[in-house]
Design an enzyme around this catalytic site. Structure first.
Site, PDB file in Angstrom:
ATOM      1  N   LYS A  41      -1.011  -9.167   9.862  1.00 43.25           N
ATOM      2  CA  LYS A  41      -1.581 -10.508  10.049  1.00 43.25           C
ATOM      3  C   LYS A  41      -0.652 -11.350  10.917  1.00 43.25           C
ATOM      4  CE  LYS A  41      -4.213 -10.197   5.772  1.00 43.25           C
ATOM      5  NZ  LYS A  41      -4.323 -10.483   4.342  1.00 43.25           N
ATOM      6  N   GLN A  64      -1.334 -13.334  -0.345  1.00 47.55           N
ATOM      7  CA  GLN A  64      -1.739 -11.933  -0.281  1.00 47.55           C
ATOM      8  C   GLN A  64      -1.976 -11.387  -1.689  1.00 47.55           C
ATOM      9  OE1 GLN A  64      -2.463 -10.234   2.516  1.00 47.55           O
ATOM     10  NE2 GLN A  64      -3.009  -8.422   1.337  1.00 47.55           N
ATOM     11  N   ASP A  81      -8.846 -17.782   3.261  1.00 53.94           N
ATOM     12  CA  ASP A  81      -9.350 -16.585   2.590  1.00 53.94           C
ATOM     13  C   ASP A  81     -10.719 -16.831   1.958  1.00 53.94           C
ATOM     14  OD1 ASP A  81      -8.073 -14.102   2.600  1.00 53.94           O
ATOM     15  OD2 ASP A  81      -6.452 -14.803   1.299  1.00 53.94           O
TER      16      ASP A  81
HETATM   17  N1  GUN Z   1      -5.863  -8.137  -0.414  1.00 56.20           N
HETATM   18  C1  GUN Z   1      -6.869  -7.311  -0.051  1.00 56.20           C
HETATM   19  N2  GUN Z   1      -7.769  -7.971   0.707  1.00 56.20           N
HETATM   20  C2  GUN Z   1      -7.324  -9.232   0.841  1.00 56.20           C
HETATM   21  C3  GUN Z   1      -7.804 -10.391   1.519  1.00 56.20           C
HETATM   22  O1  GUN Z   1      -8.862 -10.395   2.164  1.00 56.20           O
HETATM   23  N3  GUN Z   1      -7.031 -11.501   1.403  1.00 56.20           N
HETATM   24  C4  GUN Z   1      -5.886 -11.520   0.696  1.00 56.20           C
HETATM   25  N4  GUN Z   1      -5.223 -12.656   0.630  1.00 56.20           N
HETATM   26  N5  GUN Z   1      -5.410 -10.473   0.046  1.00 56.20           N
HETATM   27  C5  GUN Z   1      -6.118  -9.335   0.123  1.00 56.20           C
END
Ligand code: GUN
Length: 280
Positions: A52, A96, A117
């Protein structure tokens, strides 16, 4: 043989459009900023957060990583989020997942307009109420929807989702209902999964069970989106027995280079949207 859906190419298109938007924001003295909070040392999470950040750098989005040990006190994370909520250089905040269960409540402390998110109850509620204009849409469902809207008219289609998590299955079900699809949500406890997958015009899976979906579980011409991710003997495999199912499907995502790149592209899109909203 079905067409392979190229997630990398589609993500590159989205990122290219974002570059223009970012350049326009810079003319207005706004540099989109994303803060990522990583708690603990889950190897998968570390890889995702780094990917990211790398994509932010590629696009000229400011990114900041905040790392806490697994044993962190909730109040420390709380303090950090409340500070990020106030900062003018940070437009998006992401924690995350997975995180320890006792920390789950901190997700609701992110102000909804920085919740890139789309996990805050206000954003979840707006998606569920078919009020998508006022919501941040979770990244993986948004990426999957973008594939499907390129390929077909969703109205009336039978869509089976194999996942009922708040990250993928639930928001995706609502997004599809908003487009008048007929949605069936299955999961690990579903009895006779085949009965539901066989009926699907569109099958989306994110179970994390290698090769759960076999050729005899799908119908001819199905569109298959595989968001499952597992490692078997060092190789990345999805939920779908790709080699067998691709012979039956009209379109199918590959185990890598399908949904993954789109999730990141949509996070960038949400971050740029959050930065644009800050101008209003
Ligand atoms: N862990 C797995 N998928 C995601 C996501 O889309 N966002 C976040 N923050 N964590 C994740």
């Amino acid at each position: 043989m079905g067409k392979i859906i190229d997630g990398r190419a589609k993500a590159a298109e989205i990122k290219s459009a974002l570059r223009e938007e970012i350049a326009n924001l810079k003319k207005k003295n706004i540099i989109p900023g994303l803060a990522t909070i990583l708690i603990g040392s889950d190897p998968g999470s570390i890889v995702y957060v780094n990917m990211k950040q790398k994509t932010c750098q590629e696009l000229g989005i400011y990114s900041e990583k905040i790392t806490f040990p697994e044993s962190i006190e909730a109040e420390e994370v709380e303090k950090e989020i409340l500070n990020l909520n106030k900062r003018e250089d940070i437009h998006g905040i992401l924690v995350q997942l997975p995180i320890p269960p006792e920390l789950k409540y901190i997700l609701d402390l992110i102000v909804p307009y920085k919740d890139v998110d789309g996990f805050h109850p206000e954003n979840v509620g707006n998606v569920a109420n078919n009020n998508e204009e006022n919501a941040f849409i979770p990244c993986t469902p948004q990426g999957i929807l973008s594939f499907l809207e390129d390929l077909t008219d969703l109205k009336g289609k039978n869509v089976t989702i194999v996942n009922h998590s708040p990250v993928v299955g639930r928001p995706l079900a609502n997004l599809l209902l908003n487009r008048d699809a007929t949605v069936t949500v299955c999961h690990v406890h579903t009895i006779n999964l085949q009965q539901f997958t066989k009926n699907a015009d569109i099958l989306i899976t994110a179970a994390g069970v290698p090769h759960l979906i076999k050729a005899d579980m799908v119908k001819q011409g199905v569109i298959v989106i595989d968001a499952g991710f597992s490692r078997v003997e060092g190789k990345i495999v999805g939920d779908v027995d790709f080699e067998a199912v691709k012979e039956i499907a009209s379109h199918i995502t590959p185990p890598t280079g399908g949904v993954g790149p789109m999730t990141i592209a949509m996070l960038m899109k949400n971050t740029v949207k959050a930065a644009s909203l800050s101008l209003e």
